[in-house]
Design a protein around this motif. Sequence first.
Motif, PDB file in Angstrom:
ATOM      1  N   ALA A 125      11.837 124.937  44.378  1.00 47.27           N
ATOM      2  CA  ALA A 125      11.502 125.911  43.337  1.00 47.27           C
ATOM      3  C   ALA A 125      11.012 127.245  43.919  1.00 47.27           C
ATOM      4  CB  ALA A 125      10.434 125.332  42.417  1.00 47.27           C
ATOM      5  N   ASP A 126      10.536 127.228  45.153  1.00 45.51           N
ATOM      6  CA  ASP A 126      10.063 128.474  45.763  1.00 45.51           C
ATOM      7  C   ASP A 126      11.218 129.318  46.298  1.00 45.51           C
ATOM      8  OD1 ASP A 126       7.237 127.877  45.485  1.00 45.51           O
ATOM      9  OD2 ASP A 126       7.616 126.308  46.969  1.00 45.51           O
ATOM     10  N   LEU A 127      12.381 128.715  46.429  1.00 45.99           N
ATOM     11  CA  LEU A 127      13.537 129.440  46.970  1.00 45.99           C
ATOM     12  C   LEU A 127      14.595 129.737  45.926  1.00 45.99           C
ATOM     13  CD1 LEU A 127      12.904 126.959  49.383  1.00 45.99           C
ATOM     14  CD2 LEU A 127      14.287 128.619  50.566  1.00 45.99           C
ATOM     15  N   VAL A 128      14.743 128.796  45.014  1.00 47.21           N
ATOM     16  CA  VAL A 128      15.867 128.876  44.080  1.00 47.21           C
ATOM     17  C   VAL A 128      15.427 129.521  42.769  1.00 47.21           C
ATOM     18  CG1 VAL A 128      17.538 127.490  42.779  1.00 47.21           C
ATOM     19  CG2 VAL A 128      16.959 126.869  45.118  1.00 47.21           C
ATOM     20  N   GLY A 129      16.197 130.522  42.341  1.00 48.98           N
ATOM     21  CA  GLY A 129      15.885 131.214  41.095  1.00 48.98           C
ATOM     22  C   GLY A 129      16.690 130.662  39.936  1.00 48.98           C
ATOM     23  N   TYR A 131      18.618 132.771  37.808  1.00 47.71           N
ATOM     24  CA  TYR A 131      19.834 133.532  37.516  1.00 47.71           C
ATOM     25  C   TYR A 131      20.387 134.157  38.792  1.00 47.71           C
ATOM     26  CZ  TYR A 131      16.079 136.969  37.137  1.00 47.71           C
ATOM     27  OH  TYR A 131      14.956 137.726  37.385  1.00 47.71           O
ATOM     28  N   ILE A 132      21.627 134.629  38.671  1.00 50.94           N
ATOM     29  CA  ILE A 132      22.344 135.139  39.843  1.00 50.94           C
ATOM     30  C   ILE A 132      21.563 136.286  40.500  1.00 50.94           C
ATOM     31  CG2 ILE A 132      24.473 136.334  40.570  1.00 50.94           C
ATOM     32  CD1 ILE A 132      25.925 134.664  38.415  1.00 50.94           C
ATOM     33  N   GLY A 133      21.468 136.229  41.793  1.00 51.85           N
ATOM     34  CA  GLY A 133      20.806 137.316  42.524  1.00 51.85           C
ATOM     35  C   GLY A 133      19.334 137.031  42.782  1.00 51.85           C
ATOM     36  N   GLN A 134      18.734 136.205  41.936  1.00 57.30           N
ATOM     37  CA  GLN A 134      17.296 135.944  42.077  1.00 57.30           C
ATOM     38  C   GLN A 134      16.993 135.078  43.307  1.00 57.30           C
ATOM     39  OE1 GLN A 134      15.519 133.558  38.989  1.00 57.30           O
ATOM     40  NE2 GLN A 134      13.622 134.723  39.016  1.00 57.30           N
ATOM     41  N   THR A 135      17.904 134.135  43.566  1.00 59.51           N
ATOM     42  CA  THR A 135      17.661 133.183  44.654  1.00 59.51           C
ATOM     43  C   THR A 135      17.591 133.881  46.012  1.00 59.51           C
ATOM     44  OG1 THR A 135      18.695 131.411  43.412  1.00 59.51           O
ATOM     45  CG2 THR A 135      18.593 131.137  45.789  1.00 59.51           C
ATOM     46  N   ALA A 136      18.561 134.731  46.273  1.00 64.49           N
ATOM     47  CA  ALA A 136      18.585 135.414  47.575  1.00 64.49           C
ATOM     48  C   ALA A 136      17.296 136.197  47.770  1.00 64.49           C
ATOM     49  CB  ALA A 136      19.798 136.332  47.662  1.00 64.49           C
ATOM     50  N   GLN A 137      16.865 136.859  46.700  1.00 66.15           N
ATOM     51  CA  GLN A 137      15.644 137.667  46.787  1.00 66.15           C
ATOM     52  C   GLN A 137      14.417 136.791  47.023  1.00 66.15           C
ATOM     53  OE1 GLN A 137      15.764 140.994  47.012  1.00 66.15           O
ATOM     54  NE2 GLN A 137      13.620 140.760  47.594  1.00 66.15           N
ATOM     55  N   LYS A 138      14.346 135.702  46.277  1.00 65.44           N
ATOM     56  CA  LYS A 138      13.203 134.777  46.426  1.00 65.44           C
ATOM     57  C   LYS A 138      13.144 134.219  47.845  1.00 65.44           C
ATOM     58  CE  LYS A 138      11.488 131.847  43.085  1.00 65.44           C
ATOM     59  NZ  LYS A 138      11.482 130.869  41.986  1.00 65.44           N
ATOM     60  N   THR A 139      14.314 133.838  48.355  1.00 66.34           N
ATOM     61  CA  THR A 139      14.362 133.248  49.700  1.00 66.34           C
ATOM     62  C   THR A 139      13.973 134.281  50.746  1.00 66.34           C
ATOM     63  OG1 THR A 139      16.100 131.756  48.936  1.00 66.34           O
ATOM     64  CG2 THR A 139      15.838 131.971  51.306  1.00 66.34           C
ATOM     65  N   ARG A 140      14.485 135.489  50.585  1.00 66.86           N
ATOM     66  CA  ARG A 140      14.134 136.556  51.551  1.00 66.86           C
ATOM     67  C   ARG A 140      12.631 136.845  51.514  1.00 66.86           C
ATOM     68  NH1 ARG A 140      19.217 139.080  50.229  1.00 66.86           N
ATOM     69  NH2 ARG A 140      18.185 140.178  48.529  1.00 66.86           N
ATOM     70  N   ASP A 141      12.075 136.878  50.321  1.00 60.59           N
ATOM     71  CA  ASP A 141      10.631 137.137  50.181  1.00 60.59           C
ATOM     72  C   ASP A 141       9.809 136.053  50.879  1.00 60.59           C
ATOM     73  OD1 ASP A 141      11.168 139.388  48.755  1.00 60.59           O
ATOM     74  OD2 ASP A 141      10.731 138.520  46.777  1.00 60.59           O
ATOM     75  N   LEU A 142      10.284 134.825  50.740  1.00 64.42           N
ATOM     76  CA  LEU A 142       9.572 133.704  51.354  1.00 64.42           C
ATOM     77  C   LEU A 142       9.607 133.816  52.886  1.00 64.42           C
ATOM     78  CD1 LEU A 142       8.131 131.202  50.227  1.00 64.42           C
ATOM     79  CD2 LEU A 142      10.224 129.918  50.655  1.00 64.42           C
ATOM     80  N   VAL A 143      10.792 134.126  53.399  1.00 65.93           N
ATOM     81  CA  VAL A 143      10.928 134.283  54.855  1.00 65.93           C
ATOM     82  C   VAL A 143      10.030 135.433  55.330  1.00 65.93           C
ATOM     83  CG1 VAL A 143      12.514 134.920  56.729  1.00 65.93           C
ATOM     84  CG2 VAL A 143      13.246 133.278  54.984  1.00 65.93           C
ATOM     85  N   LYS A 144       9.974 136.480  54.539  1.00 62.92           N
ATOM     86  CA  LYS A 144       9.142 137.630  54.898  1.00 62.92           C
ATOM     87  C   LYS A 144       7.671 137.198  55.032  1.00 62.92           C
ATOM     88  CE  LYS A 144       8.839 142.404  53.358  1.00 62.92           C
ATOM     89  NZ  LYS A 144       9.091 143.236  52.173  1.00 62.92           N
ATOM     90  N   LYS A 145       7.246 136.362  54.103  1.00 67.79           N
ATOM     91  CA  LYS A 145       5.861 135.870  54.138  1.00 67.79           C
ATOM     92  C   LYS A 145       5.609 135.018  55.377  1.00 67.79           C
ATOM     93  CE  LYS A 145       4.017 133.529  50.587  1.00 67.79           C
ATOM     94  NZ  LYS A 145       4.054 132.949  49.229  1.00 67.79           N
ATOM     95  N   SER A 158      17.214 118.808  48.790  1.00 69.14           N
ATOM     96  CA  SER A 158      17.372 119.117  47.359  1.00 69.14           C
ATOM     97  C   SER A 158      18.050 120.475  47.158  1.00 69.14           C
ATOM     98  CB  SER A 158      16.017 119.102  46.651  1.00 69.14           C
ATOM     99  OG  SER A 158      15.232 120.174  47.099  1.00 69.14           O
ATOM    100  N   LEU A 159      18.171 121.243  48.214  1.00 67.18           N
ATOM    101  CA  LEU A 159      18.841 122.541  48.101  1.00 67.18           C
ATOM    102  C   LEU A 159      20.346 122.380  47.910  1.00 67.18           C
ATOM    103  CD1 LEU A 159      16.923 124.594  50.798  1.00 67.18           C
ATOM    104  CD2 LEU A 159      16.764 124.826  48.318  1.00 67.18           C
ATOM    105  N   SER A 160      20.885 121.238  48.317  1.00 72.03           N
ATOM    106  CA  SER A 160      22.325 121.083  48.103  1.00 72.03           C
ATOM    107  C   SER A 160      22.597 120.015  47.050  1.00 72.03           C
ATOM    108  CB  SER A 160      23.034 120.745  49.409  1.00 72.03           C
ATOM    109  OG  SER A 160      22.421 119.663  50.026  1.00 72.03           O
ATOM    110  N   PHE A 167      22.444 127.155  42.638  1.00 80.64           N
ATOM    111  CA  PHE A 167      21.890 128.266  43.410  1.00 80.64           C
ATOM    112  C   PHE A 167      21.268 127.807  44.733  1.00 80.64           C
ATOM    113  CE2 PHE A 167      21.281 130.589  39.145  1.00 80.64           C
ATOM    114  CZ  PHE A 167      22.526 131.184  39.259  1.00 80.64           C
ATOM    115  N   GLY A 168      21.080 126.506  44.851  1.00 78.17           N
ATOM    116  CA  GLY A 168      20.542 125.970  46.105  1.00 78.17           C
ATOM    117  C   GLY A 168      21.405 126.370  47.286  1.00 78.17           C
TER     118      GLY A 168
END
Length: 321
Positions: A125-129, A131-145, A158-160, A167-168
Motif C-alpha cells: 500500500a505504500d508503493l501502489v496507488g 490510479y494511473i501515474g500515482q504508483t510511480a510517484q509514490k514509489t519514487r517518493d518512498l525511495v527518496k525517503k 504481493s506487488l505482482s 499497478f503493482g
Amino acid sequence: MREAFTYTQNSQINVVFNQKKEKSAALPFPIDEKVSHAPLEKMEKALNRLVGMSEVKKMVKELYAWLYVYRKREEAQLKVGKQSFHMLFKGNPGTGKTTVARLLSDLFREMEILPKGQLIEAERADLVGEYIGQTAQKTRDLVKKALGGVLFIDEAYSLSRGGEKDFGKEAVDTLVKQMEDHNTEFILVLAGYSDEMDDFLQMNPGLPSRFPMIFSFPDFSGDELLQISGQMMEEREYRMTTEARKRLSRHLHQKVIDHDAHFSNGRYVRNLIEKTIRRQAVRLVREGAFDRDSLLTIRTCDLALDDERFPLNADEAFSTI
Ligand SMILES: Nc1ncnc2c1ncn2[C@@H]1O[C@H](COP(=O)(O)OP(=O)(O)O)[C@@H](O)[C@H]1O
Ligand SMILES: [Mg+2]
C-alpha cells in the motif's frame, strides 16, 4: 536442499565466501587483535541476543568482512567497483527479518557505507496507488525517503499479485529504475515467504541479478521458541515457575508440530508473553498480592495459551476489589 544463503549467479560480487554449512556462528576468520572492529563487536552483542539463526549470524559476519575489506581497498586506492548491497530476505512471519534489517542498517551506517542508515519499512500500500501515474510517484517518493538508508519492503511478492493490469507491476518497474539511478545510494531489502518470493523473482526476470545476497530465515524450533519466551520475560523482569515453564514448553513444541501456515514464530511468542503479563496483573489484583516475589512470578494459570480458557476474567477480578 535449501541453502541458508546463496549468491545469485549473476552476482556482481567478486568475493567468494565459504558456503559450507556450519553449526557454529563463530567468525569465519581470525580477528586481528590490533585492528579495531568496533562496529563488529557492537553487532556481535546484538546478534548474541538473538536466539538461533546461526546461518544468518554467520552471513552477517561475512558481510562485515566484505564491507571492511571494501573500505580498506578504497583506502589503498584499489579497485572496488560500484557495489550495491541489495538483499532478499526469505522466511515466514516473525522469524526475525525486520529485526535483522534494523541491525544491518545500523552496521551500514557505522561502516560509513550508508550516510544515514535509516530503515524505512514499507508494504504494498505504500508503493501502489489507486490510479494511473500515482504508483510511480509514490514509489519514487518512498525511495527518496530511503536514500542514505535501507528500504525494507515486506511481502514484496504481493506487488505482482494482480497480474499484468495491476499497478503493482508499475511499482516493480519503478523500483528497478530507481535501483539503476540510485544503485549505491540506498539498500533495498525485499522480504517475504520463501516460495512466494521465488515466484515473484521468476515473474520479474530483471530482478534476481540485482540482489547479490539472499538471507533465509528458518522457522524456530520448539526449544528456540521457549528460549525466546524466557528472554522476553527476563527483559521485562518476570520469571516463570518451573511448572509454568514446562507447560509453556509443551505448548510451544505442540505449535511447531501443528505447523499452522499462519503461525508467526517470534511475534506469536511476544504476543503470548504480553497477554500473559496482563493476565498475571489481573490475578494479582484479584489476590491483592503485590510483594516483590508475586510481582515477578508467572504461574501456569497466567499463561495465555489460546487452547485453554483463562479461569478468570478482568470483570470478576475487579468486582472483588
Ligand atoms: N532470533 C530471535 N531471538 C529473539 N527474538 C526474536 C528473534 N527473531 C525475532 N524475534 C522477535 O520476534 C518478533 C518478530 O520479529 P520480526 O523481526 O518482526 O519478524 P519478521 O520481520 O520476520 O516478521 C520481535 O519481537 C522480535 O524481537
Ligand atoms: Mg517484519
